[in-house]
Design a protein around this motif. Structure first.
Motif, short mmCIF file in Angstrom:
data_model
loop_
_atom_site.label_atom_id
_atom_site.label_comp_id
_atom_site.label_asym_id
_atom_site.label_seq_id
_atom_site.Cartn_x
_atom_site.Cartn_y
_atom_site.Cartn_z
N GLN A 3 9.52 10.60 3.56
CA GLN A 3 8.70 10.72 2.36
C GLN A 3 7.83 9.47 2.24
OE1 GLN A 3 10.91 12.83 -1.14
NE2 GLN A 3 12.41 11.53 -0.14
N ILE A 4 6.60 9.67 1.79
CA ILE A 4 5.69 8.53 1.67
C ILE A 4 4.89 8.67 0.38
CG2 ILE A 4 3.75 9.57 2.93
CD1 ILE A 4 3.33 6.75 4.20
N LYS A 5 4.57 7.54 -0.26
CA LYS A 5 3.68 7.58 -1.41
C LYS A 5 2.76 6.37 -1.40
CE LYS A 5 7.02 5.70 -4.78
NZ LYS A 5 7.71 5.97 -6.07
N ASP A 6 1.59 6.56 -1.98
CA ASP A 6 0.60 5.50 -2.08
C ASP A 6 0.89 4.71 -3.36
OD1 ASP A 6 -1.68 3.93 -2.51
OD2 ASP A 6 -3.03 5.43 -1.66
N ILE A 7 1.24 3.44 -3.19
CA ILE A 7 1.56 2.59 -4.35
C ILE A 7 0.49 1.51 -4.56
CG2 ILE A 7 4.05 2.96 -4.17
CD1 ILE A 7 4.26 0.26 -2.73
N HIS A 61 0.80 -1.22 0.00
CA HIS A 61 0.00 0.00 0.00
C HIS A 61 0.84 1.28 0.00
CE1 HIS A 61 -4.22 1.46 0.61
NE2 HIS A 61 -3.54 2.57 0.78
N PHE A 62 1.82 1.37 0.90
CA PHE A 62 2.65 2.57 1.00
C PHE A 62 4.12 2.24 0.78
CE2 PHE A 62 -0.83 3.78 3.99
CZ PHE A 62 -1.29 4.89 3.31
N LYS A 116 -2.32 11.58 -3.92
CA LYS A 116 -2.40 11.14 -5.31
C LYS A 116 -1.52 9.91 -5.49
CE LYS A 116 -3.00 15.94 -6.74
NZ LYS A 116 -2.33 17.12 -7.33
N PRO A 117 -1.93 8.96 -6.33
CA PRO A 117 -1.16 7.72 -6.53
C PRO A 117 0.26 8.02 -7.01
CG PRO A 117 -3.33 7.53 -7.53
CD PRO A 117 -3.17 8.96 -7.13
N GLN A 118 1.21 7.29 -6.46
CA GLN A 118 2.61 7.32 -6.90
C GLN A 118 3.29 8.68 -6.73
OE1 GLN A 118 4.31 4.62 -7.76
NE2 GLN A 118 2.54 3.25 -7.64
#
Length: 369
Positions: A114-118, A64-65, A346-348
């Motif tokens: 830093q984090i992103k939704d994958i 997920h992240f 937002k994704p990615q």
């Protein structure tokens, strides 16, 4: 904060049933990213390096992240850079001007996670809580902020000169559907007439370019503005055009208890009250626009999940940016709203996180400390 001072990051997660999990993630040069998710959907076969499993969470994808702390490994000052690589430079006999050039590309003063939704999921967005001071509070085009539990603010146009709207061929149509806040008396009256449907298109432009409004037109041409859409509990949609104008003042004649005035002062983001005067001048800087359920709010919501004084949108002149703030100042302390303000990820796309900032996916809350 860097790896010399901090050897690990702690992640805490809690779902709606109050089930909790806490894990320590080591910080090292060898491992700079972690994948966070729920392995339940693929059984017990998952044994992944750099993988953090939250097994009791149904709302998470299996991957997920992505959490990246590589910035924490970089020196944040020239001295720290020299301390860390001093021996290497001495052994290689490198000239000082070369060392300085290397330092320019190595030093990072903003050492944050830093984090992103994958996950690639649609319909269940990942949300980042907006704290008093964080990177994610800057209002950018197409960003969506959840106010309370489900009401929304969506940025249509981020800060730009108000002149772009004043000279637009679509201005009359925009003013028919958007509430414009922050203007002086003449323009304010004209735009209200348009929004309320009390003026024709020809009369609107005739008044806008008239001698009477020439000075206001010129002055506001150089102001920054922000165009947003507001959705209250998935029912009512309203557009707002916020114009930066720090000159406005509100004069109040009052014979009532001063506590009433101070309450008004808080919700209007004003700052000075002279208790010795019956005539009170409250400075209402129009680069601040209040958000809340209270009727005096500039942007008013009806949802009970929105606090009376929920937060504000503010223009920061030095940075030339509009930001959104959760809460308000009260009795020498900062009070956050009951249900918060959240940025929809937002994704990615990478987002910076402050320590203690919360991430939410449906009934799951994640915090990094």
């Amino acid at each position: 904060m860097n790896h010399q001072k901090t050897s690990s990051i702690t992640i805490r997660a809690q779902n709606q049933a109050k089930k909790q999990i806490q894990k320590s993630l080591p910080i090292s040069e060898d491992v700079q990213t972690y994948t966070i998710g729920c392995s339940k959907s693929i059984g017990d076969q998952i044994v992944l390096h750099k993988y953090v499993d939250l097994p009791f969470v149904d709302s998470l994808s299996k991957f997920h992240f992505e959490l990246d702390f590589s910035l924490l490994l970089l020196p944040k000052s020239k001295q720290e850079f020299l301390d860390e690589y001093k021996e290497v430079f001495q052994n290689l006999n490198i000239d000082q001007h070369i060392i300085d050039k290397i330092g320019q590309f190595t030093i990072n003063s903003e050492q944050r996670l830093q984090i992103k939704d994958i996950s690639g999921r649609i319909g269940y967005p990942s949300l980042i809580n907006i704290t008093k001071e964080c990177e994610n509070q800057v209002l950018k085009k197409k960003n969506v902020y959840i106010i309370g539990l489900s009401s929304q603010i969506q940025v249509e146009q981020n800060n730009q000169l108000f002149r772009d709207f004043l000279v637009s061929k679509e201005l009359f149509e925009i003013t028919k559907k958007a509430i414009v806040l922050g203007l002086c008396s003449g323009l304010d009256k004209l735009f209200k007439q348009s929004f309320e449907g009390n003026i024709s298109k020809n009369d609107f432009y005739k008044t806008l370019y008239s001698k009477e409004l020439e000075q206001e037109f010129y002055e506001f041409s150089f102001k920054d503005c922000l165009y947003i859409k507001v959705r209250d509990d998935n029912i009512k949609v309203q557009s707002y055009l916020l114009v930066e104008n720090s000159k406005n003042k509100i004069n109040i004649q009052s014979t009532k208890d001063l506590r009433d005035i101070q309450s008004y002062e808080k919700c209007r983001n004003s700052f000075s009250v002279d208790k010795l005067k019956k005539s009170l001048e409250i400075g209402n800087s129009r680069d601040k626009f209040t958000i809340g359920r209270n009727k005096s709010s500039d942007i008013q919501f009806k949802s009970t999940a929105v606090s009376n004084y929920h937060g504000m949108i503010q223009y920061i002149q030095k940075r030339r940016k509009w930001i959104i703030i959760d809460g308000y100042q009260s009795d020498r302390e900062w009070k956050y709203s009951s249900y918060g303000i959240w940025l929809v990820m937002k994704p990615q796309q990478k987002y910076y996180l402050n320590y203690g900032q919360m991430i939410k996916v449906q009934n799951l809350q994640i915090i990094f400390i």
